[in-house]
Motif scaffolding. Structure first.
Motif, PDB file in Angstrom:
ATOM      1  N   ILE A 309       0.818  -1.217   0.000  1.00 39.72           N
ATOM      2  CA  ILE A 309       0.000   0.000   0.000  1.00 39.72           C
ATOM      3  C   ILE A 309       0.852   1.268   0.000  1.00 39.72           C
ATOM      4  O   ILE A 309       0.395   2.335   0.400  1.00 39.72           O
ATOM      5  N   ALA A 310       2.090   1.131  -0.453  1.00 38.48           N
ATOM      6  CA  ALA A 310       3.000   2.287  -0.455  1.00 38.48           C
ATOM      7  C   ALA A 310       2.428   3.454  -1.248  1.00 38.48           C
ATOM      8  O   ALA A 310       2.644   4.619  -0.896  1.00 38.48           O
ATOM      9  N   GLU A 311       1.687   3.168  -2.322  1.00 35.32           N
ATOM     10  CA  GLU A 311       1.165   4.229  -3.186  1.00 35.32           C
ATOM     11  C   GLU A 311      -0.198   4.753  -2.744  1.00 35.32           C
ATOM     12  O   GLU A 311      -0.747   5.670  -3.371  1.00 35.32           O
ATOM     13  N   LEU A 312      -0.757   4.180  -1.694  1.00 37.98           N
ATOM     14  CA  LEU A 312      -2.053   4.648  -1.197  1.00 37.98           C
ATOM     15  C   LEU A 312      -1.927   6.087  -0.694  1.00 37.98           C
ATOM     16  O   LEU A 312      -0.885   6.456  -0.129  1.00 37.98           O
ATOM     17  N   PRO A 313      -2.942   6.937  -0.883  1.00 39.20           N
ATOM     18  CA  PRO A 313      -2.851   8.319  -0.387  1.00 39.20           C
ATOM     19  C   PRO A 313      -2.498   8.354   1.104  1.00 39.20           C
ATOM     20  O   PRO A 313      -2.954   7.519   1.882  1.00 39.20           O
ATOM     21  N   GLU A 314      -1.697   9.340   1.476  1.00 40.19           N
ATOM     22  CA  GLU A 314      -1.227   9.452   2.866  1.00 40.19           C
ATOM     23  C   GLU A 314      -2.329  10.049   3.744  1.00 40.19           C
ATOM     24  O   GLU A 314      -2.572  11.253   3.730  1.00 40.19           O
ATOM     25  N   THR A 315      -2.998   9.185   4.492  1.00 41.04           N
ATOM     26  CA  THR A 315      -4.070   9.615   5.398  1.00 41.04           C
ATOM     27  C   THR A 315      -3.902   8.907   6.737  1.00 41.04           C
ATOM     28  O   THR A 315      -3.086   7.991   6.878  1.00 41.04           O
ATOM     29  N   GLU A 316      -4.713   9.312   7.697  1.00 41.62           N
ATOM     30  CA  GLU A 316      -4.676   8.652   9.000  1.00 41.62           C
ATOM     31  C   GLU A 316      -5.113   7.192   8.892  1.00 41.62           C
ATOM     32  O   GLU A 316      -4.706   6.344   9.695  1.00 41.62           O
ATOM     33  N   PHE A 317      -5.900   6.874   7.877  1.00 42.69           N
ATOM     34  CA  PHE A 317      -6.353   5.494   7.690  1.00 42.69           C
ATOM     35  C   PHE A 317      -5.243   4.631   7.097  1.00 42.69           C
ATOM     36  O   PHE A 317      -5.123   3.452   7.426  1.00 42.69           O
ATOM     37  N   LYS A 318      -4.406   5.224   6.243  1.00 45.40           N
ATOM     38  CA  LYS A 318      -3.224   4.497   5.781  1.00 45.40           C
ATOM     39  C   LYS A 318      -2.286   4.244   6.957  1.00 45.40           C
ATOM     40  O   LYS A 318      -1.717   3.149   7.085  1.00 45.40           O
TER      41      LYS A 318
END
Length: 333
Positions: A309-318
């Protein structure tokens, strides 16, 4: 790997407190049946607790993609109902007497009622999912259920037999990791309007779930061998007693002496520790580094989950998703 920080357990709990409570309530509502025994069994299983890690993953995946649709709560209940149905059937197949430190449902109500209650939970989970009118969701859930049933049948065929690592990983993917994978994929599906084909991040989230599920089951198998009964909530070394060869056992069988292999085979054939003590098996596994090998493998899959999930948007859920693999590999039950 992104330098984005990993959340703490407290932060994850706070992020999902309301959603998880809503999933629990939805599960309770969906488990009501006009046939009282179905409701009684379902309520007993719900009260037994559990980590609720599958709905947690679905919720995190959905919210990491900005989902605000209440369907995420219903689907969280769906994956927990599916998981619960598999536990009911597993306890019947394994002739288990305890589950999470309490009498298993089949011990209380008998096999006949419980297998039907498990079937009812399967069908109720599909009925709940059907209300979303989303073919991608149904496709994922149908394929998942087939894989889990195939995994159980394959495992039954291999009981008491020695298997290699490739066969082991195929089994644990079907029985455990497939549901982790689909939980993550459903999170992606619910975050977008119904459409054909693969959705943004669905593949990456599914790969995270697959890797995490493999890590989860490997750790489960190690704990089954090493933890105390009171912590596990069931007899220790249940897998070996049932004739199941897990990763540490496979590793020791491939590297052990003739006497080591004969000791392990004896337990698997006897389905118990009448002739060979549990402590002797643990000594064999530790002498060959088999327990450490299994845990190192679990850690590698946990890290692969984070990388997925490295490319997942940087959010508190990530950040929360980055925390889950560490929780999975460091737990004691």
């Amino acid at each position: 790997m992104s330098s984005f920080s990993i959340a703490t357990s407290g932060e994850v709990l706070e992020l999902l407190r309301d959603d998880l409570a809503a999933v629990e309530q939805e599960f309770t509502v969906q488990s009501q049946s006009p046939v009282r025994v179905v409701t009684d069994i379902a309520e007993y299983l719900i009260a037994g607790g559990g980590k609720r890690i599958r709905p947690l993953l679905l919720l995190l995946a959905a919210k990491a993609l900005g989902c605000k649709d209440e369907a995420r709560i219903r689907l969280g209940a769906v994956v927990e109902m599916l998981h619960t149905a598999t536990l009911v059937h597993d306890d019947i197949i394994d002739e288990a007497s305890t589950r999470r430190g309490k009498p298993s449902s089949n011990t209380t109500w008998g096999n006949s009622k419980c297998v039907l209650a498990g079937d009812w939970l399967y069908m109720q989970s599909f009925r709940t999912a059907l209300e979303e009118r989303n073919f991608r969701m149904l496709d994922l859930l149908i394929s998942l259920t087939q894989e889990m049933v195939e995994g159980e049948l394959l495992q039954m065929e291999k009981l008491g037999h020695l298997i290699n690592e490739e066969e082991y990983f195929d089994l644990i993917y079907r029985k455990t990791a497939s549901l982790f994978k689909v939980s993550m994929q459903l999170g992606a599906v619910v975050a977008y309007p119904p459409s054909e084909g693969m959705l943004p991040y669905e593949e990456a989230l599914g790969e995270y779930g697959r890797n995490l599920g493999l890590a989860f089951q490997i750790v489960d198998d190690v704990l089954d061998l090493t933890a105390q009964d009171v912590i596990l909530g069931k007899p220790a070394a249940s897998d070996l007693r049932e004739g199941k060869a897990t990763l540490a056992v496979i590793h020791a069988l491939e590297r052990g002496t003739g006497a080591d292999r004969e000791a392990i085979r004896t337990v698997m054939e006897d389905r118990g520790f009448d002739r060979i003590r549990h402590s002797h098996i643990l000594e064999i596994l530790r002498r060959h580094g088999s327990l450490a090998y299994a845990m190192d493998t679990a850690q590698a899959y946990a890290e692969a989950a984070r990388q997925s999930i490295a490319e997942l948007p940087e959010t508190e859920f990530k950040r929360a998703l980055m925390w889950v693999p560490g929780f999975v590999t460091s737990r004691d039950r």
